[in-house]
Design a protein around this motif. Structure first.
Motif, PDB file in Angstrom:
ATOM      1  N   ASP A 125       0.823  -1.207   0.000  1.00  0.00           N
ATOM      2  CA  ASP A 125       0.000   0.000   0.000  1.00  0.00           C
ATOM      3  C   ASP A 125       0.858   1.259   0.000  1.00  0.00           C
ATOM      4  O   ASP A 125       0.569   2.234  -0.711  1.00  0.00           O
ATOM      5  N   LEU A 135      -3.456  -1.155  -6.589  1.00  0.00           N
ATOM      6  CA  LEU A 135      -3.151  -2.184  -5.595  1.00  0.00           C
ATOM      7  C   LEU A 135      -4.287  -3.192  -5.637  1.00  0.00           C
ATOM      8  O   LEU A 135      -5.426  -2.871  -5.275  1.00  0.00           O
ATOM      9  N   VAL A 164      -5.569   0.181   4.372  1.00  0.00           N
ATOM     10  CA  VAL A 164      -4.982  -0.249   3.098  1.00  0.00           C
ATOM     11  C   VAL A 164      -6.010  -0.008   1.988  1.00  0.00           C
ATOM     12  O   VAL A 164      -7.125  -0.516   2.033  1.00  0.00           O
TER      13      VAL A 164
END
Length: 486
Positions: A125, A135, A164
């Motif tokens: 992240d 991501l 995240v």
């Protein structure tokens, strides 16, 4: 008479200063720290200096090693203070030409992630935040024998709590047709064959000097493609055939020699039901996904993944796909923490644990349930641990000290209660102002001041002011903050 700070407060500053300067504290530096923490004591500096000199002399007689050990046991937050000042973040990723595409790939064998998984998630992240890009959260669920259905929901929840920011979710069992197409292409290119020798016989040949599977490795591409389709159609039962990637039979690592890419599993999948019976092994599906998802960089932990990377590279080479940049950080040992999924499952089944959030476990759910842990601590710990390739041990002392540091700025100082205080009347002293201490001295004024109720205070003044000494009455006044300033 002046109100001087507690001796332990001076000792802590002396220990910190000595730790940062090879075991020798500077009295003037210690005095400066004490006065910075309690500015109202500046007028008492002359009275304070002899006490500081005495404490510093005691600390300097200990030696650097003993000072560090004292801080580690009593004040571990001091060991991270200097590192915090020098922190420069994670090293740059090699081979970055623009935005990056990275991934997290947890297994759904257990519903929640644990503290070790948070390392993988946060490091990926951080790099995507730094360079921009994608991501991908990829759920690797191609083993129907080892899937907890609740993981599909719990893993994203744990990542969201950690802060995240994944941009998309990919579930591997939804991509089975892609894996079959890539398997057929690899067979047609001569890179894969179907072996029906039996798993044990196949492993023995590979281990003993890389002996080729005589009847199957040399079959034509057409014959192997037909045999692969026979696997899909039910012509082979579980354990009777596997699809194998051709590699170097003389490779020094036996596990890299002709590795299994597909096997038959006759079990209902919690997401796909009975739709499929031939499932890819991790190294095949990962390589295919890393290419089709456009991965630019892969960072993951554990030296065991070095062998996996070597296996996956064969898929890239057979197809002339560009390789992502790989980085493998060292293993992390987390002491005194239950993390193993099979152990937790057994403990839940026999009643040893109340659930995945049992506070004795190291899962994210359990750490959240304990109360007090905040996501910022996980991020800071793993960033400061960096991308070291060597193995390391997780320090709960430093982690907890970081957590204390994380919540400190927004946390009011605790209140005090002294039962049955003793009133001590001192005559002949002038009146002095009573300062109501703030909830968070000295930095966060937004938290306001403490509320103190005491019948002896009228108009913000208390008659009599002495340095707190022995006795429950004066200790009670000191605990309530009534004698912070005189």
């Amino acid at each position: 008479m002046n109100c001087l700070p507690d001796r332990e407060q001076i000792r802590l500053h002396a220990l910190k200063n000595a730790y940062q300067h090879g075991g020798k504290a500077d009295p003037k530096a210690v005095l400066s720290k004490v006065l910075a923490e309690s500015p109202d004591l500046r007028k008492s500096a002359k009275d304070l200096l002899p006490v500081v000199n005495e404490v510093v002399e005691e600390v300097n007689s200990l030696g650097a090693a003993e000072i560090e050990e004292i801080l580690r046991k009593e004040h571990p937050e001091a060991l991270i203070a200097e590192k915090k000042e020098q922190r420069h973040g994670l090293p740059d990723l090699p081979g970055v030409t623009g935005k990056v595409v990275m991934r997290m790939a947890p297994s759904p064998s257990g519903p929640p992630l644990h503290v070790g998984h948070s390392r993988m998630a946060i490091l990926n992240d951080e790099y995507v935040r730094k360079y921009g890009g994608e991501l991908i959260l990829r759920i690797e669920d191609t083993n129907p024998k080892n899937i907890d259905p609740s993981a599909y929901q719990q893993i994203p929840r744990d990542l969201a709590w950690l802060g995240v920011q994944f941009t998309s979710v990919v579930v591997q069992s939804d991509r089975m047709e892609l894996y079959y197409d890539e398997a057929r292409r690899l067979i047609r290119n001569g890179g894969m064959y179907v072996c029906s020798c039996g798993v044990q016989e196949f492993k023995e040949k590979r281990q003993k000097g890389g002996i080729a599977c005589p009847p199957h490795r040399s079959l034509s591409a057409r014959e192997n493609e037909e045999r692969f389709q026979e696997m899909l159609d039910g012509g082979f039962r579980e354990g009777e055939a596997v699809a194998v990637v051709k590699t170097d039979l003389a490779h020094p690592n036996p596990s890299v020699r002709d590795w299994i890419a597909f096997r038959i599993i006759e079990r209902e999948h919690p997401r796909q039901g009975r739709k499929y019976r031939v499932y890819p092994m991790m190294n095949f599906s990962v390589a295919v996904d890393d290419h089709h998802l456009g991965l630019t960089h892969v960072i993951r932990g554990g030296k065991d993944h070095l062998n996996n990377t070597e296996k996956q590279k064969y898929i890239f080479r057979y197809n002339d796909w560009p390789l992502p940049v790989y980085f493998h950080y060292g293993l992390i040992h987390i002491p005194n923490t239950v993390l193993k999924t099979s152990t937790i499952k057994k403990g839940i089944a026999d009643g040893s644990y109340s659930g995945w959030d049992d506070v004795r476990l190291g899962t994210i759910l359990a750490l959240r349930k304990r109360g007090g842990y905040v996501p910022a601590t996980f991020r800071r710990y793993w960033i400061e641990s960096g991308l070291r390739e060597s193995d390391a041990e997780f320090s709960w002392d430093i982690f907890n000290a970081m957590n204390k540091d994380s919540i400190d700025a927004a946390t009011p100082r605790g209140g005090f209660f002294v039962p049955d205080p003793v009133m001590l009347k001192v005559e002949g002293l002038p009146e002095c102002d009573v300062t109501i201490p703030p909830n968070h001295p000295p930095t966060n004024k937004s938290l306001g001041d403490k509320e103190i109720q005491d019948e002896r205070i009228e108009g913000g003044r208390l008659c009599g002011c002495v340095r707190p000494g022995p006795g429950a009455g004066w200790q009670g006044l000191q605990a309530q903050g009534l004698l912070q300033c005189c």
